[in-house]
Every structure is written in C-alpha cells, then in structure tokens.
Design an enzyme around this catalytic site. Sequence first.
Site, PDB file in Angstrom:
ATOM      1  CB  CYS A  94      -0.900  -0.062   1.103  1.00  0.00           C
ATOM      2  SG  CYS A  94      -0.200  -0.122   2.849  1.00  0.00           S
TER       3      CYS A  94
ATOM      4  CB  CYS B  22      -3.233  -0.800   8.928  1.00  0.00           C
ATOM      5  SG  CYS B  22      -4.385  -1.105   7.384  1.00  0.00           S
TER       6      CYS B  22
END
Length: 134
Positions: free
Chosen positions: A33, A102
Amino acid sequence: MYSEKVMDHFNNPRNVGELKDANGIGQVGNSVCGDIMKIFVKIEDGIVVDTSFKTFGCGAAIATSSMATELIKGKTVKEALRLSNKAVAEALDGLPPAKMHCSVLAEEGIKSAIEDYYKKQGIELETVLKADEE
Ligand code: FES
C-alpha cells in the site's frame, strides 16, 4: 465497518508528532500500500516513559499507531516488545480483515524503535530477547 474506537483514534489521534527527546526511532512501511509509520520512544530505566508517532497512511494505520503508543506508554520495554498487532486491533474493538495488515505496521514500528534504542547503546535486540527467554 470501523468500530467507534477506530474512528475516535483516527479523528483524535493520541501521541501524534515527533518526540523531540526520543532515544529510539523506528520506521516501517508496507510495500503493497506504500504506507509509512514512524514511531518514537523515550526509554528510561527500562520503561517507555514517552512515545509518539508520525504516520503517512490509511485511517486504520493512524488509529493503530495511536492505540499502540497509548498501550506501551508507561510500560516496561519487555511489555512493549510483547505487544502484538492482534492486541492493538482488539483494543480498538477489531479491524476489518482487509485492514489487519495496518496493525502489523504498529507492532513492527514499536519493535523497530526499541531496536534502534538498543542499537544506539551497542546492544543487539536479539540478545535482549534471548536473555528474556532464559
Ligand atoms: Fe496500508 Fe493501511 S492500507 S497501512
């Protein structure tokens, strides 16, 4: 969707910014990402007396940085090293499966900052972890 706690830590992140007198700084990123998380720690007598973060990333990365720094503040270095991404996600009342990676950044960022602290003193983190196991 996101829990209220995630939204709260995203909208009002705790411990955000650079820690001027940090003695350990870690930076980690996710190549998929492209998000980057920087964690600062100030360690005194084996305790994380202060910590902060700067995250260039998604909302979940900001919320997990915020929660992770809250969870290690005032804790021993050993406790901080044991903080898992799952524990951070649980403290936020969960994350959507697609956002679990994350929280991995938060776990890795903290380890990296503590590793940097030890490195500055000429100590390898491996040695500390091994001593802990014995
Ligand atoms: Fe990259 Fe969240 S999408 S850390």
